[in-house]
Each structure stands twice: as structure tokens, then as C-alpha cells.
Design an enzyme around this catalytic site. Sequence first.
Site, short mmCIF file in Angstrom:
data_model
loop_
_atom_site.label_atom_id
_atom_site.label_comp_id
_atom_site.label_asym_id
_atom_site.label_seq_id
_atom_site.Cartn_x
_atom_site.Cartn_y
_atom_site.Cartn_z
N HIS A 40 46.99 42.73 42.45
CA HIS A 40 46.23 41.63 43.04
C HIS A 40 46.32 41.59 44.57
O HIS A 40 46.09 40.55 45.20
CB HIS A 40 46.72 40.29 42.45
CG HIS A 40 45.63 39.28 42.30
ND1 HIS A 40 45.52 38.17 43.10
CD2 HIS A 40 44.58 39.20 41.43
CE1 HIS A 40 44.48 37.44 42.74
NE2 HIS A 40 43.89 38.06 41.73
N ASP B 48 32.45 44.67 42.30
CA ASP B 48 32.08 43.44 41.61
C ASP B 48 30.59 43.23 41.82
O ASP B 48 30.11 43.15 42.95
CB ASP B 48 32.88 42.27 42.19
CG ASP B 48 32.71 40.99 41.39
OD1 ASP B 48 31.55 40.57 41.20
OD2 ASP B 48 33.73 40.40 40.99
#
Length: 381
Positions: A183, A256
Site C-alpha cells: 500500500h 485503475d
Amino acid sequence: MDKIARLETFIVAPRWLFVRIETDDGAVGWGEASLEGHAEAVAGAMEAARDRITGLPAGRIEDIWQLLYRMGFYRGGPVLMSALSGIDQALWDLKGRRLGVPVADLLGGRVRDRLRVYAWIGGDRPGDVAEAAAARREQGFDAVKMNGTEDMDWLDSPAAVDAAVERLETVRATGIDVGIDFHGRVHRPMARQLVHALAPHRPLFVEEVLLSEQPEAIAQITQGTGVPIALGERLYSRWDFRRFFELGAIDIAQPDLSHAGGISECRRIAAMAETYDVAFAPHCPLGPLALAACLQVSAVSPNFVIQEISLGIHYNQADADLLTYVSNPEVLAVTQGSVAALDGPGLGIDIDEARVREAAASPHRWRNPVWRGRDGSLREW
């Protein structure tokens, strides 16, 4: 006539921004421009986009993409590219619906009939992972992803590394495949030893091993391990990805589709990745429109490997999950670790417009948490 007459945005729970485009003859397409924690900024960027595209032919998707990317002087970045992404998805949805075919057919036709998917377990601060993994198996998944660590200091205790290894061992013991997400919360002094410690337990991949501002350091880690290294959610165009491909820094590209230019640009990124023998696994902890767009591109991409799906993810609320705004949720059913390629027109899912409008009347104000260490200094989330 198919000229763009109306562009609307809807900020809806849990943390999404939907886009609706309508033409002067009543055709409609939907997209998703969700940028987690910055929905208001993207909605603001839509104002300039609305001025530029109203009155243009909706079918000229590439021309509109180039116009929005190039003609605002400033280009790229998460806000402008997320706005462009939502518009691009909606235009592809509109065109597919007008022609009565799935977007995949307009991109050359699918190369697979089913797509492997994975779900999240463990939340921001991973816990109870074995029980959560078992629950995902009951839902039909054979792969999951979890955060590898809690917040981590630049130089942290060996106990933090031991805890990450123990969690991975616990989930792998259930017989399910596990992706590990750092992350971007791990810095270089800890990243190499974490990857080294996790490697014997064979994670499916390690994601965002370092922040994407560090391509050379990521390349060093990638070239020093046999664990597949994945990255891409904070890269917003093919130009952003180029450096990572040239360095051999990543094994799995994760653009994304709501941040990196939508269907048009992410199809190009997938093809670009293929030339470097890099796999394609779109990032998508978002809503149903983003997922449907991912599935359309993944269906036509030979290097696709696995798709993130946000069903029951810890970010979602009890009253708004992946299927809340979908009128045909059966098309996203998970069976034996995969979903069927979407073959309905456009993106392949139908949106409950009345429910979206009702939800948008109370727009969310989602923000990610702010974490601090014991000394009061900020930690990456």
C-alpha cells in the site's frame, strides 16, 4: 443525431463518483470517475470537461479523449485523469448500448470467456485473516488480497516483519492464494527485508512494494526477488508506466480504469505491458461501473491475469456495497474463483438510476484516515 447534450455527476456512498452522459436523441451511457477522498475535486474538473464536450458527437471517443487530455494545457495527474476516465467509460458504454454489443466486441472481441477475480480480507489493519479467507472461499473466491502490514516506520522492529509473515502463513494454510499489498506504506529500509521474509511462503504477488515515486528502487527489489511485483494504481497514463516498463521494475501492471484514462488508455497500457512481457491486473477497489469497465478491457487483453473486486471490501458501508446500484447483479456472480465475461450491451451492467439519484442527494465526504507513529510523525496510509 448523437451529440452530447448532458453530462451529470453523482457523488454516492460509499466513496464513488458516477458519470452519466446523454445525447440529444436520448441515448445514455454511464461511467465511474471515483478518486478516493477527492470526489469533490473530480466533480469540479468535470465543469471544464462539460464545456468542452457538449455538442460534440458522442461516437468520436478517441477524438474526445485527445481533446480532454491535450487541450486544457495542464495534463495528467489523478484529478484530471479521473474525470477523463469517467467520461471515457460512459462514452464506450453509450456506444455499445447504441450498437447492442458489449464494449469488448468494439475492442476486437474477447480472448477469454471467464476472468479470475480476488477479494479483500483483513481491512486497513489486517486481523482475523484466516476466518475472513474461509468466508471468501464460501463466496466462491480462490484468491484474496490483504494489507501486508499496519502502518510502518522507516526503520521498524523485526517483530513487524515476523507479524507479516505469520499472517501470510495463516491465510495460505487455508488453501487460498494470497496477494500482499504494501500500500505504499513501506519505505526502502524495510521493503527489501519484508519481501525477502515473505518470499518462502509464496504470495501470489506483492503490490506497491514502495511508493511509485521510486522506480529505480522498485526495480532493484523486483530484480532481487522471485516474487511477482505489482504496481500501478498511482500511475495515470501510458507515459507514467513507460519508465517502469523500461526499467523492468514491475511484473504486473495495475492501472485503475477510473484514474488512468478509462477504457481507451488502459487498453493501450495493457498492450504496452504485453510488449514487455508484463501481466495486466487492473486495480479496482471501487464501484460496479469501474469493475465492469475493467472486465471489458481484461476480456480482450491476452496478458490479463486476475481482477480485483470490491464485494464486501472494508471501505464499503452496510447500506452501499458493490451491487447496491446494479439492476442485474447476477452478471457479476463469482463461481470457482472467476466471473463470466460480461456480454450485455455497453459495459454489461445496468444501473438503477433512481437509486443513484436518491443516494446523490446525500453525497459522501469520504476521507482516508490519518495515521501517526508513537512519536507523532505522519505514517503512510
